[in-house]
Each structure stands twice: as structure tokens, then as C-alpha cells.
Design a protein around this motif. Structure first.
Motif, short mmCIF file in Angstrom:
data_model
loop_
_atom_site.label_atom_id
_atom_site.label_comp_id
_atom_site.label_asym_id
_atom_site.label_seq_id
_atom_site.Cartn_x
_atom_site.Cartn_y
_atom_site.Cartn_z
N ILE A 98 -39.81 -69.80 22.48
CA ILE A 98 -38.90 -70.84 21.99
C ILE A 98 -37.73 -70.24 21.21
N GLY A 99 -37.54 -68.93 21.34
CA GLY A 99 -36.37 -68.29 20.76
C GLY A 99 -36.59 -67.61 19.44
N TYR A 100 -37.15 -68.33 18.48
CA TYR A 100 -37.38 -67.77 17.15
C TYR A 100 -38.50 -68.54 16.46
N ILE A 101 -39.01 -67.97 15.39
CA ILE A 101 -40.07 -68.57 14.58
C ILE A 101 -39.46 -69.02 13.26
N ASP A 102 -39.70 -70.26 12.87
CA ASP A 102 -39.10 -70.77 11.63
C ASP A 102 -39.78 -70.20 10.38
N VAL A 103 -41.09 -70.14 10.39
CA VAL A 103 -41.83 -69.60 9.24
C VAL A 103 -42.93 -68.68 9.76
N ILE A 104 -42.92 -67.43 9.32
CA ILE A 104 -43.96 -66.47 9.66
C ILE A 104 -44.79 -66.21 8.41
N LEU A 105 -46.12 -66.23 8.56
CA LEU A 105 -47.00 -66.12 7.39
C LEU A 105 -48.01 -64.99 7.54
N LEU A 106 -48.35 -64.37 6.41
CA LEU A 106 -49.53 -63.53 6.32
C LEU A 106 -50.71 -64.48 6.28
N HIS A 107 -51.68 -64.35 7.21
CA HIS A 107 -52.72 -65.37 7.33
C HIS A 107 -53.70 -65.35 6.16
N TRP A 108 -54.02 -64.18 5.67
CA TRP A 108 -54.84 -63.99 4.48
C TRP A 108 -54.31 -62.73 3.78
N LEU A 132 -40.19 -66.48 5.33
CA LEU A 132 -41.41 -65.70 5.17
C LEU A 132 -42.36 -66.41 4.20
N GLY A 133 -43.61 -66.55 4.61
CA GLY A 133 -44.59 -67.22 3.76
C GLY A 133 -45.94 -66.56 3.83
N VAL A 134 -46.90 -67.14 3.12
CA VAL A 134 -48.27 -66.63 3.10
C VAL A 134 -49.23 -67.79 3.22
N CYS A 135 -50.46 -67.43 3.55
CA CYS A 135 -51.52 -68.41 3.72
C CYS A 135 -52.75 -67.89 2.98
N ALA A 143 -49.16 -62.44 -7.07
CA ALA A 143 -48.47 -61.59 -8.05
C ALA A 143 -48.19 -60.20 -7.47
N GLU A 144 -49.13 -59.68 -6.67
CA GLU A 144 -48.91 -58.39 -6.01
C GLU A 144 -47.74 -58.47 -5.03
N LEU A 145 -47.69 -59.56 -4.29
CA LEU A 145 -46.63 -59.73 -3.31
C LEU A 145 -45.27 -59.85 -3.97
N VAL A 153 -41.65 -68.29 0.77
CA VAL A 153 -41.15 -69.66 0.62
C VAL A 153 -42.28 -70.65 0.39
N LEU A 154 -43.50 -70.27 0.84
CA LEU A 154 -44.63 -71.20 0.67
C LEU A 154 -45.95 -70.44 0.68
N ASP A 155 -46.98 -71.10 0.15
CA ASP A 155 -48.35 -70.60 0.20
C ASP A 155 -49.21 -71.73 0.77
N GLN A 156 -49.80 -71.49 1.92
CA GLN A 156 -50.61 -72.51 2.58
C GLN A 156 -52.07 -72.32 2.15
N LEU A 157 -52.62 -73.35 1.53
CA LEU A 157 -53.95 -73.26 0.94
C LEU A 157 -54.81 -74.47 1.27
#
Length: 278
Positions: A98-108, A132-135, A143-145, A153-157
Motif C-alpha cells: 500500500i506504499g507506506y506504513i503510517d505507524v511502525i511499532l516495536l511489538h514488545w 514510530l511507536g511501541v507496543c 524510559a530506556e527508549l 508517538v504512542l504506546d499500545q497497551l
């Protein structure tokens, strides 16, 4: 639709559509079709879900312009290495098509996450990802990140009325990081929707217990991710923006907190070691 502004200036809708365990072609076609028809414009997947190709296929078939929807995907900890992370991202980009990814996350959280974060930055500079986000990151892991010089931009929990995690929510708010909730109805693993207070508040607004549970998270400035293949549920879950909960409602709902988790604990090192090994 209500929107939340990310710390990089971009906006995301207050509710998104999750695709975990949607791997059958017919299920994906039906779910995405109903979701788009009912106004969902943010879609969440992951390399781990093994459904990126299907999701990309049916998003393209909706007829939506690419700029009219957002898509998030994730890199699994077993790929937290420069070359492996690039391979994972390249495969996601190819499968989604689809061309590009809007948000890419570290899964854990995991060993060498900083190498993958640097890959994320590089792909953003190339225009292949936008945010760029995390999950599943705890306060200490976050804090390390942040020490790497850029906040996600976000943390998915995991987040629902039985797991309100006010300390983490407040930390994210103070740092300008959007709190995004997965499993906002406790993944059907509890009797949450049978709670009397949810029915009472729902009756007051002409809404279901599920709608009240979802609205509670949104009212505390949390984006929610929902998933269903049932067209009635898909429509119901997004029908949240014609009413507001009162302060008294919010206080009553806060009393349901049990600090109960229905999935893996992101602070459990044994779990993190296991997924790092793949």
C-alpha cells in the motif's frame, strides 16, 4: 469522529480496527468491508499476525484513497537486529503493498530494540514509514527508549476497566505519548460487560455496556482498538461520538479497577526472553 494529535503533529482517530487472529480470507474481506463501511479509518496489524498480505489486499479493494486511511504494523522481538529488522519491514511493506506504513511499532520490549529503533528512523527518513511507536512497553522500558533521543508517538497497551494502570497512563500523558488500548473489552475473558454500573450508565444514554466501556477509555484521552467480524458489533463499537460521559460516570467506572491482566505481563522477563528467541 474524534481525533488525537500525536507528538509529531499527525492525527489519529480515537478508535481503530484491530486484526489479530483474522487470517482467513473470507473473514478479512468481510471484516474490512464492514469496518470501512462504518467509518473505521485506522487499521492495526503486525508481522506476527501473519495477515498483512490479506489486509493490504482488502484495503485496496475498498476503494479508499491511500491518504484517507492509516495503517499500523509491528516488528516482533526475534527480529530486533539491524538486518533482521530491515528484512521484517521490507516484507511488511511488500505484503501490504500500500506504499507506506503510517505507524511502525516495536511489538514488545527486547534486547537490541535500539537497533530496530534506528532502522525505524532510517525508514521514516526514506518516507516508507510516517510515525514510530511501541507496543507493550512499561514505564521503565519506555524510559530506556526515550534516552535514545526520540519519544515514540504512542504506546499500545492492554487497557480496560479491569486494568486501568493509571500510573502508566499519567506517565504517557506527561511525556506527550498517546496511550492506545488493545483488548479494551478484556478480550472476552472476563465478566466485565455484566457489571451493573455499565448497564446503568448505558441505559442512561441508550448505549450498550460495551459502548460505555470503550467510551470510558476515549474520555481519558486513550485511543482504542476494537476487533469483530460481526457487522452489528462493528457498527456498535464505533457509535461512540454522540454522547459524553459525565465526571460522575467516570468516577463510578474507575471503581471497577481490579489491576487484572488477561494477557502476558510486559514486565515478565521470562516472557520477554521467550519471544526474543522466536
Amino acid at each position: 469522529m474524534k481525533y488525537f494529535k500525536l507528538n509529531n503533529g499527525k492525527r489519529v482517530p480515537a478508535i481503530g480496527f484491530g486484526t489479530y487472529k483474522i487470517t482467513a480470507e473470507a473473514d478479512m474481506e468481510r471484516s474490512i468491508g464492514f469496518a470501512v463501511e462504518n467509518g473505521y479509518r485506522y487499521f492495526d496489524t503486525a508481522k506476527y499476525y501473519e495477515n498483512e498480505k490479506l489486509l493490504g489486499k482488502y484495503l485496496k479493494q475498498t476503494g479508499l484513497k491511500r491518504e484517507d486511511y492509516q495503517l499500523a504494523t509491528k516488528v516482533w522481538p526475534s527480529s530486533f537486529d539491524t538486518d533482521d529488522a530491515k528484512r521484517s519491514l521490507d516484507e511488511s511493506l511488500s505484503d501490504l503493498d500500500i506504499g507506506y506504513i503510517d505507524v511502525i511499532l516495536l511489538h514488545w520490549y527486547g534486547k537490541d530494540f535500539e537497533k530496530t529503533w534506528e532502522v525505524f528512523r532510517d525508514y521514516r527518513d526514506q518516507g516508507l514509514v510516517k510515525s514510530l511507536g511501541v507496543c507493550n512497553f512499561t514505564i521503565d522500558q519506555m524510559a530506556e527508549l526515550v534516552k535514545l533521543g526520540e519519544k515514540p508517538v504512542l504506546d499500545q497497551l492492554e487497557s480496560h476497566l479491569y486494568l486501568q494502570d493509571k500510573k502508566t497512563v499519567e506517565f504517557l500523558k506527561e511525556n506527550g505519548i498517546l496511550h492506545q488500548a488493545w483488548g479494551p473489552l478484556s478480550q472476552g475473558k472476563s465478566n466485565l460487560l455484566d457489571e451493573k454500573i455499565l448497564k446503568e450508565i448505558g441505559d442512561k444514554y441508550g448505549k450498550s455496556p460495551a459502548q460505555i466501556a470503550l467510551k470510558w477509555n476515549i474520555e481519558r484521552s486513550t485511543m482504542v482498538l476494537v476487533k469483530s467480524s460481526n457487522p452489528v458489533r462493528i457498527k456498535e463499537n464505533i457509535s461512540l461520538f454522540d454522547f459524553d460521559l459525565s465526571e460522575a460516570d467516570m468516577d463510578a467506572l474507575a471503581s471497577l479497577d481490579k489491576n487484572t491482566r488477561f494477557s502476558n505481563d510486559p514486565a515478565n522477563q521470562e516472557w520477554l526472553d521467550k519471544i526474543r528467541r522466536g
